[in-house]
Design a protein around this motif. Structure first.
Motif, PDB file in Angstrom:
ATOM      1  N   MET A 274       8.314  -8.588   3.899  1.00  0.00           N
ATOM      2  CA  MET A 274       7.173  -7.718   3.601  1.00  0.00           C
ATOM      3  C   MET A 274       6.733  -7.994   2.176  1.00  0.00           C
ATOM      4  O   MET A 274       7.356  -7.540   1.219  1.00  0.00           O
ATOM      5  CB  MET A 274       7.597  -6.243   3.756  1.00  0.00           C
ATOM      6  N   ASP A 275       5.702  -8.805   2.029  1.00  0.00           N
ATOM      7  CA  ASP A 275       5.246  -9.228   0.712  1.00  0.00           C
ATOM      8  C   ASP A 275       4.172  -8.319   0.140  1.00  0.00           C
ATOM      9  O   ASP A 275       3.803  -8.462  -1.032  1.00  0.00           O
ATOM     10  CB  ASP A 275       4.709 -10.666   0.793  1.00  0.00           C
ATOM     11  N   VAL A 276       3.618  -7.407   0.927  1.00  0.00           N
ATOM     12  CA  VAL A 276       2.550  -6.531   0.451  1.00  0.00           C
ATOM     13  C   VAL A 276       3.153  -5.372  -0.325  1.00  0.00           C
ATOM     14  O   VAL A 276       4.071  -4.704   0.152  1.00  0.00           O
ATOM     15  CB  VAL A 276       1.717  -5.982   1.634  1.00  0.00           C
ATOM     16  N   ASP A 277       2.647  -5.147  -1.527  1.00  0.00           N
ATOM     17  CA  ASP A 277       3.059  -3.974  -2.297  1.00  0.00           C
ATOM     18  C   ASP A 277       2.019  -2.891  -2.052  1.00  0.00           C
ATOM     19  O   ASP A 277       0.921  -2.918  -2.607  1.00  0.00           O
ATOM     20  CB  ASP A 277       3.155  -4.311  -3.787  1.00  0.00           C
ATOM     21  N   HIS A 278       2.350  -1.928  -1.209  1.00  0.00           N
ATOM     22  CA  HIS A 278       1.374  -0.907  -0.807  1.00  0.00           C
ATOM     23  C   HIS A 278       0.939  -0.034  -1.980  1.00  0.00           C
ATOM     24  O   HIS A 278      -0.187   0.487  -1.976  1.00  0.00           O
ATOM     25  CB  HIS A 278       1.963  -0.049   0.317  1.00  0.00           C
ATOM     26  N   TYR A 279       1.797   0.114  -2.991  1.00  0.00           N
ATOM     27  CA  TYR A 279       1.387   0.889  -4.159  1.00  0.00           C
ATOM     28  C   TYR A 279       0.288   0.154  -4.922  1.00  0.00           C
ATOM     29  O   TYR A 279      -0.710   0.754  -5.345  1.00  0.00           O
ATOM     30  CB  TYR A 279       2.581   1.129  -5.088  1.00  0.00           C
ATOM     31  N   ASN A 280       0.469  -1.166  -5.100  1.00  0.00           N
ATOM     32  CA  ASN A 280      -0.529  -1.947  -5.819  1.00  0.00           C
ATOM     33  C   ASN A 280      -1.859  -1.985  -5.073  1.00  0.00           C
ATOM     34  O   ASN A 280      -2.924  -2.023  -5.694  1.00  0.00           O
ATOM     35  CB  ASN A 280      -0.021  -3.375  -6.043  1.00  0.00           C
ATOM     36  N   VAL A 281      -1.816  -2.013  -3.746  1.00  0.00           N
ATOM     37  CA  VAL A 281      -3.054  -2.015  -2.956  1.00  0.00           C
ATOM     38  C   VAL A 281      -3.878  -0.780  -3.272  1.00  0.00           C
ATOM     39  O   VAL A 281      -5.113  -0.836  -3.335  1.00  0.00           O
ATOM     40  CB  VAL A 281      -2.729  -2.064  -1.447  1.00  0.00           C
ATOM     41  N   LEU A 282      -3.216   0.368  -3.509  1.00  0.00           N
ATOM     42  CA  LEU A 282      -3.915   1.609  -3.836  1.00  0.00           C
ATOM     43  C   LEU A 282      -4.171   1.758  -5.331  1.00  0.00           C
ATOM     44  O   LEU A 282      -4.660   2.789  -5.792  1.00  0.00           O
ATOM     45  CB  LEU A 282      -3.120   2.824  -3.340  1.00  0.00           C
ATOM     46  N   GLY A 283      -3.829   0.693  -6.107  1.00  0.00           N
ATOM     47  CA  GLY A 283      -4.046   0.755  -7.546  1.00  0.00           C
ATOM     48  C   GLY A 283      -3.052   1.664  -8.258  1.00  0.00           C
ATOM     49  O   GLY A 283      -3.356   2.199  -9.325  1.00  0.00           O
ATOM     50  N   LEU A 284      -1.854   1.843  -7.683  1.00  0.00           N
ATOM     51  CA  LEU A 284      -0.852   2.741  -8.235  1.00  0.00           C
ATOM     52  C   LEU A 284       0.328   1.950  -8.778  1.00  0.00           C
ATOM     53  O   LEU A 284       0.575   0.826  -8.360  1.00  0.00           O
ATOM     54  CB  LEU A 284      -0.367   3.703  -7.147  1.00  0.00           C
TER      55      LEU A 284
END
Length: 285
Positions: free
Chosen positions: A1-11
């Motif tokens: 899982m390479d997606v950082d879901h926090y970064n996607v939301l700008g967090l």
């Protein structure tokens, strides 16, 4: 899982991200949605896909089990990197081959254990994300939809009318905090939220989004919030364009902030006029 879901939301991610509340996560999603919504990016062929990715990351962080798995995965990866960094090559060379074989025979390799843990959590997280995707496929993603002509405006568009775009020149002694902006705008109605936006390209300029509780309060604040004379505020409606009849004029101070298209050149011109007007006020005083 390479997606950082926090970064996607700008967090912020990592341990700081794990401490975020549901309200803070929802707030980050809302700000990102205002920028990435397909209605705001008609010329971007990837707008719809990017917005769906944003929505998926939000749903993952909203889901208690998925978020815990994701936080565990990030923590395991950090621990794995730390163990690799702590390895001392010089000390390993000093250890005899016999001691190395004995250690390998009597103890489990911590690096291998860490790798297995990462793989296990990653597998569980992927399963949870697939479950969320399947849920979307069955009931549809509850995103803001574009209404046809003659139909009542969407909730997204209604909320947008309550948001004001605030700009000012950054001056060390005359900066604006979220508390100061809330105080200024609360004179015209309830202020739901104030978000100071970072601007890396123009470090001398301050930006903020002010969300009023009602559209009427937002309209009342337009053209009537000026801030300090030494560092005046430019207040515009949120969005690409500003209607020419939206912003009142301020003729008493020799300023006319009658607005056309909200381009950068326009904002620069208005801020320059506000600065000159403030200087004239100080000279008269």
């Amino acid at each position: 899982m390479d997606v950082d879901h926090y970064n996607v939301l700008g967090l912020p991610s990592g341990e700081e991200g794990a401490k975020l509340t549901e309200k803070e996560i929802a707030k980050g999603y809302k700000l990102k949605a205002l920028v990435l919504h397909p209605d705001k990016r008609p010329d971007d062929p990837n707008a719809h896909e990017n917005f769906q990715k944003l929505k998926l990351s939000y749903e993952v962080l909203k889901d208690e089990k998925a978020r815990k798995l994701f936080d565990d995965l990030l923590r395991a990866k950090r621990e794995q990197r730390a163990r690799r960094g702590q390895q001392d090559a010089k000390r390993r060379r000093m250890v005899s081959d016999l001691e190395e074989r004995e250690r390998a025979a009597s103890a489990v390799d911590p690096a291998a254990g860490g790798k297995r843990r990462v793989e296990k959590i990653d597998k569980e997280l992927r399963a949870q994300v697939d479950k969320i995707r399947a849920m979307f496929a069955n009931k549809g993603v509850p995103v803001v939809k574009k209404e046809t002509v003659g139909v009542k405006e969407s909730r997204f568009e209604e909320d947008e009318k309550k948001i004001l775009n605030v700009r000012w020149e950054k001056v060390d002694s005359e900066g604006y905090s979220a508390e100061r902006l809330r105080e200024l705008f609360s004179k015209f109605g309830e202020v739901k939220d104030v978000v100071i936006r970072s601007n890396k390209e123009k470090k001398k300029r301050g930006q903020a989004l002010v969300e009023m509780a009602t559209e009427e309060a937002a309209v009342a604040a337009l053209g009537n919030v000026y801030g300090n004379l030494s560092n005046p505020l430019l207040v515009l409606p949120y969005g690409k364009k500003v209607a020419a009849t939206t912003i009142p004029t301020r003729e008493s101070d020799g300023l006319n902030i009658f607005s056309g298209i909200n381009h950068q050149a326009y904002e620069d011109n208005i801020l320059e006029k506000l600065q000159k007007a403030a200087e004239n006020q100080r000279q008269k005083a």
